[in-house]
Design a protein around this motif. Sequence first.
Motif: not given
Length: 284
Positions: A127-135
């Motif tokens: 959730x706080x990752x580069x991709x997860x924060x966007x998805x």
Amino acid sequence: MTTVAAAARIRPKRVLPGFGLTMGVTLSYVGIIVLLPLVALVLKGAEIGPERFFAIMTAPRTLAALKLTLSAAAMATAFNAVYGLLMAWVLVRYDFPGKRILDALMDIPFALPTAVAGLALSALFAGNGWYGALLEPMGIQVIFTIWGVAFAMAFTSIPFVVRTVQPVLEDLDPQYEDAAVTLGAHPFTIFRRVVFPAILPAFMVGVTLSFARSLGEFGAVVFIAGNLPMKTEIASLLAVIRLEEYDYNGAAAIALTLLMIALVLLVASNLLQARALRYKGRGA
């Protein structure tokens, strides 16, 4: 006559020892490293008995793990089939800055420990990752879902498609494509009727190996899947869990099932290759 006989007796120098020694070493390696563990697994599975084996494999948790594994492997293989073919095409047919670097990057999944790949993917899609924060704000969750499992499988198995198709494309004689151009064929028609039939056997090998590799993937998946029983638990992890529970029969049954699926895929791939080569030979 003497000169001819003397020339016939002259043999080229061999870098390696004779056929007997090299074949013996090769067969010894295959027998000890490859066949012996497989035979041991088959014998262990045979000790279970058909009724016990059927009971293990039809348990709800086992069926859920197999369904997830096969579904995610199919999704990963479908992605690899398209992306791997495109990547091989780009690496062979185009010259651009950084091509050597991109070519070397294709081998990273082979060199990178799968556990490291799983940790990296989990960090990216959290959730706080580069991709997860966007998805995740868009309602798209990858981690702890089948999509995360498929993505991890695709990451570790993509080189199989690229590296099997790439050398065949490099060796493909361009005169057939040039002839098709002179006949007025469109680029897509040339690819569909000329190029793809020529690379089809290698493409099938790469796709089959990619699927087989995805079936047995473990390290990259366990970190991103969450390992929730009946939801995101893969078959190879369930086999490890059965070992930790000292249920050797259950672990052997699951492992034997995965082995049989992989062998069936490899045999089918070889049969399809042989058929494609025969068809190509008749058409030549």
